[in-house]
Write an enzyme that holds these catalytic residues in place. Structure first.
Site, PDB file in Angstrom:
ATOM      1  N   SER A 221     -34.901-104.380 -24.792  1.00  0.00           N
ATOM      2  CA  SER A 221     -34.115-104.923 -25.872  1.00  0.00           C
ATOM      3  C   SER A 221     -32.776-105.515 -25.440  1.00  0.00           C
ATOM      4  O   SER A 221     -32.064-106.104 -26.255  1.00  0.00           O
ATOM      5  CB  SER A 221     -33.869-103.820 -26.920  1.00  0.00           C
TER       6      SER A 221
ATOM      7  N   SER B 225     -35.525-100.736 -21.777  1.00  0.00           N
ATOM      8  CA  SER B 225     -34.785-101.834 -22.396  1.00  0.00           C
ATOM      9  C   SER B 225     -33.654-102.404 -21.556  1.00  0.00           C
ATOM     10  O   SER B 225     -33.095-103.445 -21.891  1.00  0.00           O
ATOM     11  CB  SER B 225     -34.214-101.394 -23.756  1.00  0.00           C
TER      12      SER B 225
ATOM     13  N   LYS C 197     -24.237-105.934 -25.125  1.00  0.00           N
ATOM     14  CA  LYS C 197     -25.403-105.941 -25.998  1.00  0.00           C
ATOM     15  C   LYS C 197     -24.960-105.692 -27.439  1.00  0.00           C
ATOM     16  O   LYS C 197     -24.161-104.793 -27.703  1.00  0.00           O
ATOM     17  CB  LYS C 197     -26.371-104.849 -25.538  1.00  0.00           C
TER      18      LYS C 197
END
Length: 525
Positions: free
Chosen positions: A199, A223, A124
């Site tokens: 996210s 997330s 990420k």
């Protein structure tokens, strides 16, 4: 219950219901399909691939190259990758193969000290990967590259993993729709009309597409788990505090922020969660018993199909409730009679979650000006500007900043009240679950949604977010596809430091219900 908050979202839901139907009618054209997975190397778990590499059945180069080729095939459709180190990854894989050929490591040493030797890893973008983009999707950080690895990436590299790329996120991780003004939007691999979530949405999409086998995400209010649901994969939010967040951006040393934010793994196969957790917690001073087999017959199993319906909260759809019921029924074969959660589960959980977020005294700055990073920007102004396309920031991040700026609609007494209420419920749940209890609960109220409506569903992150508030570990388990071809699944929760229960149940349910389903039609050998 804060009536103003519920009324605002109640009105939003009514408007959403109308426009969602219009969007569904207009957007009936079938989306572009992902290319099928044709390389059999892409069908093995990381655990199995690492074993094959150790036993010299496949090379590190073959594995890393296969994944890079698949990324290049799917990324033009998904827009999941924002920066890569393909050349360096290939170079490292060749060095690893040379080390194996020279006899530098024996099988036993690799299995014990470098269990991820030669396995490609995706990351990420908010987690620092040296030399790669580390903007957190903010125009104010355009061009920023990580100068060193995050602590978790260093651990994974030391275990032999080879990072290949970083993946897309919402601006400043501020939402569960992975879109920003720097890199654009990431699309769902099962149907590109839908969001990949956030996210950790870029990670979720790439892994769900079969273009990554293991990845690293972070979770502040769902997330990791929401993208895991939307993209049909496994995602584990560990117990608060057992894995370092150093190297994550945004970041704060605030103890309340550290309690809420957790770094954790996303995978296509359940057994890889355990492998990654062993590496990521190798410096943890708690005995997590990750090597101790879990006797499923000794589990206490509790469940709820949803929160009690209340104004401002949309109901859980039947297919998600059905996932909960299937898991409950599955445990009867172990002579376990699951019990509906016997403690009060109030609708005020939404307020409790938001109060904990707002109570973070040193919350990271979300709105970074592209021209002057020192400039103070106001969330409510940027939110209004964003509605007309006049802001440097996305609507979802500006809305989050506005809430933190104003604490709307909470008073100080409201915050104290809901934090106290949250502590009481947490203790009851802790006493109930103990060291051998699990809680079956929806991950989100529905499968993936149209990206344009993500902000409208903000309060419904409560199904995940409340366990960040409580600091409990929770894993999302995929359980097939619905009639639209979108992934569905369920969340398994345990008491703090009982991550091993979540991981064991994830493996059990993967066997029972099939786990990850490739978004492409067929797999050719």
């Amino acid at each position: 219950m804060l009536l103003m908050l519920r009324m605002a979202f109640g009105i939003i839901y009514i408007i959403q219901a109308v426009f969602y139907r219009i969007t569904s009618f207009i957007d009936r054209k079938k989306p572009q399909k992902l290319p099928p997975i044709t390389d059999s190397l892409l069908t093995f778990s990381a655990t199995a691939l690492a074993r094959k590499i150790r036993q010299r059945e496949v090379t590190c180069y073959d594995v890393v190259n296969a994944y890079i080729l698949q990324i290049k095939k799917v990324n033009p459709i998904l827009n999941a990758v924002v920066d890569n180190r393909f050349f360096d990854a290939i170079y490292e894989a060749k060095i690893y193969d040379e080390q194996l050929a020279s006899g530098k490591f024996d099988i036993e040493t690799l299995e014990k000290e470098k269990p991820l030797y030669g396995i490609p890893l995706t990351v990420k973008e908010s987690c620092a990967l040296k030399g790669c983009s580390h903007t957190s999707g903010s125009l104010g950080r355009k061009g920023v590259k990580a100068s060193c690895d995050a602590v978790v990436i260093e651990l994974l590299r030391n275990a032999g993993a080879i990072p290949v790329c970083v993946t897309n996120i919402p601006e400043q991780c501020g939402g569960f729709e992975s879109a920003n003004l720097l890199y654009g939007r990431t699309y769902n691999p099962y149907d590109t009309r839908y969001t990949s979530g956030g996210s950790s949405g870029g990670e979720g999409a790439l892994i769900g597409a079969g273009a990554s086998v293991i990845g690293i995400g972070s979770d502040l209010a769902g997330s990791i788990r929401i993208p895991a649901l939307y993209n049909g994969i496994f995602g584990h939010k560990p117990t608060a505090g057992i894995i370092s967040n150093i190297g994550h951006f945004p970041y704060s040393e605030d103890k309340d922020f550290q309690k809420l934010l957790t770094t954790g793994p996303l995978t296509r196969y359940a057994e890889d969660l355990e492998l990654l957790m062993k590496v990521l917690t190798s410096t943890c001073d708690r005995n997590l018993r990750l090597d101790v087999p879990v006797d499923l017959r000794q589990l206490k199993v509790y469940y709820r199909f949803s929160m009690d319906e209340a104004f401002g909260i949309l109901p859980v759809v039947p297919e998600i409730k059905n996932c909960v019921q299937k898991v409950v029924t599955h445990f009867t074969q172990y002579d376990i009679r699951a019990e509906e959660l016997p403690i009060e589960w109030p609708t005020e959980l939404v307020e409790i979650m938001l109060a904990e977020l707002i109570n973070v005294k040193d919350f990271p700055q979300l709105l970074i000006d592209a021209n002057d990073p020192t400039l103070k920007k106001y969330g409510i102004i940027e939110f209004l500007k964003s509605l007309f396309g006049l802001s440097q920031h996305t609507t979802q991040t500006a809305l989050l900043a506005a809430i933190f700026d104003t604490h709307f609609p909470f008073s100080e007494s409201d915050i104290l009240h809901y934090i106290k209420q949250g502590k009481e419920i947490r203790q009851k749940l802790l006493d109930l679950l103990g060291e051998n209890g699990i809680f079956i609960y929806p991950t989100f109220r529905r499968p993936a949604i149209y990206p344009e409506f993500s902000v409208c569903e903000t309060l419904n992150t409560i199904y995940c977010g409340i366990f960040n508030t409580f600091g409990f570990p929770a894993v999302h388990v995929p359980m097939g596809l619905n009639h639209k071809g979108l992934p569905i699944g369920v969340q398994i929760v345990a008491a703090p430091y009982q991550d091993c229960l979540c991981l064991a149940v994830a493996k059990e349910l993967e066997t029972a219900f099939g786990g990850w389903v490739p978004p492409s039609i067929s797999i050719s050998e």
